[in-house]
Motif scaffolding. Structure first.
Motif, PDB file in Angstrom:
ATOM      1  N   ASP A  84      25.293  12.988  26.443  1.00 45.33           N
ATOM      2  CA  ASP A  84      25.560  14.309  25.221  1.00 45.33           C
ATOM      3  C   ASP A  84      24.473  13.333  24.505  1.00 45.33           C
ATOM      4  O   ASP A  84      25.436  13.084  23.455  1.00 45.33           O
ATOM      5  N   LYS A  85      23.621  14.121  23.688  1.00 45.41           N
ATOM      6  CA  LYS A  85      23.227  13.998  22.367  1.00 45.41           C
ATOM      7  C   LYS A  85      21.915  14.610  22.131  1.00 45.41           C
ATOM      8  O   LYS A  85      21.999  15.974  22.308  1.00 45.41           O
ATOM      9  N   VAL A  86      22.179  14.983  20.804  1.00 44.06           N
ATOM     10  CA  VAL A  86      21.343  15.581  19.571  1.00 44.06           C
ATOM     11  C   VAL A  86      20.032  14.240  19.578  1.00 44.06           C
ATOM     12  O   VAL A  86      20.341  14.018  18.948  1.00 44.06           O
ATOM     13  N   VAL A  87      19.289  15.617  19.180  1.00 47.50           N
ATOM     14  CA  VAL A  87      17.692  14.482  19.044  1.00 47.50           C
ATOM     15  C   VAL A  87      16.812  15.310  18.644  1.00 47.50           C
ATOM     16  O   VAL A  87      16.977  15.808  17.970  1.00 47.50           O
ATOM     17  N   VAL A  88      16.424  14.642  17.289  1.00 50.61           N
ATOM     18  CA  VAL A  88      15.619  15.050  16.078  1.00 50.61           C
ATOM     19  C   VAL A  88      14.215  14.340  16.624  1.00 50.61           C
ATOM     20  O   VAL A  88      13.687  13.143  17.004  1.00 50.61           O
ATOM     21  N   GLU A  89      13.111  15.463  17.128  1.00 50.15           N
ATOM     22  CA  GLU A  89      11.534  14.943  17.532  1.00 50.15           C
ATOM     23  C   GLU A  89      10.578  15.769  16.360  1.00 50.15           C
ATOM     24  O   GLU A  89      10.703  16.898  15.616  1.00 50.15           O
ATOM     25  N   ARG A  90       9.788  15.282  16.043  1.00 50.84           N
ATOM     26  CA  ARG A  90       9.100  15.461  14.583  1.00 50.84           C
ATOM     27  C   ARG A  90       7.049  16.223  15.380  1.00 50.84           C
ATOM     28  O   ARG A  90       6.657  15.542  16.600  1.00 50.84           O
ATOM     29  N   TYR A  91       7.044  17.201  15.147  1.00 48.69           N
ATOM     30  CA  TYR A  91       5.514  17.862  15.307  1.00 48.69           C
ATOM     31  C   TYR A  91       4.747  17.975  14.787  1.00 48.69           C
ATOM     32  O   TYR A  91       5.750  19.183  13.516  1.00 48.69           O
ATOM     33  N   ASP A  92       3.351  17.738  14.173  1.00 47.23           N
ATOM     34  CA  ASP A  92       2.411  17.814  13.715  1.00 47.23           C
ATOM     35  C   ASP A  92       1.796  18.811  14.109  1.00 47.23           C
ATOM     36  O   ASP A  92       1.536  18.950  14.525  1.00 47.23           O
ATOM     37  N   ASP A  93       1.699  20.293  12.874  1.00 48.68           N
ATOM     38  CA  ASP A  93       0.776  21.308  13.218  1.00 48.68           C
ATOM     39  C   ASP A  93      -0.758  20.600  13.577  1.00 48.68           C
ATOM     40  O   ASP A  93      -1.090  20.101  12.960  1.00 48.68           O
ATOM     41  N   PRO A  94      -0.852  21.165  14.860  1.00 49.47           N
ATOM     42  CA  PRO A  94      -2.589  20.982  15.592  1.00 49.47           C
ATOM     43  C   PRO A  94      -3.733  20.833  14.552  1.00 49.47           C
ATOM     44  O   PRO A  94      -4.764  20.765  14.555  1.00 49.47           O
ATOM     45  N   ARG A  95      -3.535  22.068  14.432  1.00 49.38           N
ATOM     46  CA  ARG A  95      -4.192  23.054  13.538  1.00 49.38           C
ATOM     47  C   ARG A  95      -4.778  23.402  11.747  1.00 49.38           C
ATOM     48  O   ARG A  95      -5.062  23.240  10.965  1.00 49.38           O
ATOM     49  N   VAL A  96      -2.846  22.789  11.081  1.00 47.59           N
ATOM     50  CA  VAL A  96      -3.065  22.930   9.925  1.00 47.59           C
ATOM     51  C   VAL A  96      -2.451  21.352   9.397  1.00 47.59           C
ATOM     52  O   VAL A  96      -1.234  21.522   9.430  1.00 47.59           O
ATOM     53  N   PRO A  97      -2.910  20.503   8.830  1.00 48.28           N
ATOM     54  CA  PRO A  97      -2.834  19.546   8.377  1.00 48.28           C
ATOM     55  C   PRO A  97      -1.658  19.390   7.336  1.00 48.28           C
ATOM     56  O   PRO A  97      -1.708  20.350   6.260  1.00 48.28           O
ATOM     57  N   ASN A  98      -0.672  18.371   6.702  1.00 43.90           N
ATOM     58  CA  ASN A  98      -0.185  18.566   6.319  1.00 43.90           C
ATOM     59  C   ASN A  98       0.904  19.113   6.605  1.00 43.90           C
ATOM     60  O   ASN A  98       2.343  18.991   5.457  1.00 43.90           O
ATOM     61  N   VAL A  99       1.260  19.807   7.751  1.00 39.78           N
ATOM     62  CA  VAL A  99       2.277  20.356   7.876  1.00 39.78           C
ATOM     63  C   VAL A  99       3.087  19.363   9.340  1.00 39.78           C
ATOM     64  O   VAL A  99       2.711  19.520  10.326  1.00 39.78           O
ATOM     65  N   SER A 100       4.511  19.208   9.108  1.00 41.90           N
ATOM     66  CA  SER A 100       4.880  18.189  10.383  1.00 41.90           C
ATOM     67  C   SER A 100       6.576  19.504  10.235  1.00 41.90           C
ATOM     68  O   SER A 100       7.048  20.085   9.640  1.00 41.90           O
ATOM     69  N   CYS A 101       6.535  19.743  11.575  1.00 44.32           N
ATOM     70  CA  CYS A 101       8.129  20.299  11.828  1.00 44.32           C
ATOM     71  C   CYS A 101       8.728  19.392  12.739  1.00 44.32           C
ATOM     72  O   CYS A 101       8.691  18.610  13.105  1.00 44.32           O
TER      73      CYS A 101
END
Length: 158
Positions: A43-60
């Motif tokens: 089992d693990k904790v995974v960290v993923e990055r999502y870049d907002d497709p409509r707002v440049p320069n925002v990463s979640c």
């Protein structure tokens, strides 16, 4: 009959071209093993990055539990509804024209049985902030698990 087959082949090819683009919106940043499993992955904790497709320069950045073991290895495990979100400005952030007040930004399946993790963007025009809310579609005790974060927009013009 040939036209139908050719149309289906073209549609399938177009879909195949779109699938890598959808997957590219998400980047696995890292993972930490949390529970040892004798059979199959831990089992693990995974960290993923999502870049907002409509707002440049925002990463979640979303951290989520990933079930291991034999069922996790073969893709039949249901991942728990435990996650957290932090979004950051990676450059100047402006409010693009035509952006709806509330919009689903990312959606990822969390189990083979209709459970999904969803990130929704909410615009707070009064405070000039973009609020990002992550929820699970699986209801637990009447309310979905959720986590929230916010990204400030650039200084107002003037």
């Amino acid at each position: 009959m040939r036209k139908v087959m050719k149309g289906r082949a073209l549609a399938g090819g177009a879909l195949a071209l779109c699938l890598p683009l959808a997957a590219a919106a998400q980047t696995r940043v890292g993972e930490v093993s949390t529970t040892f499993r004798l059979v199959g992955p831990n089992d693990k904790v995974v960290v993923e990055r999502y870049d907002d497709p409509r707002v440049p320069n925002v990463s979640c950045y979303v951290s989520r539990a990933d079930t291991g073991g034999l069922s996790g290895w073969v893709g039949l495990a249901e991942d728990p509804s435990r996650f957290s979100i932090a979004c950051r400005a990676t450059g100047p952030v402006g409010l693009p024209g035509g952006l709806p007040q509330t919009e689903s930004v990312f959606r990822q399946s969390a189990s083979p049985l209709f459970k999904a993790l969803t990130v929704t963007r909410i615009v707070d025009t009064e405070k000039r902030v973009l609020v990002y809310l992550v929820t699970s579609t699986k209801l637990v005790d009447g309310s979905p698990f959720n986590s929230v974060t916010a990204v400030a927009l650039g200084a107002p013009p003037g």
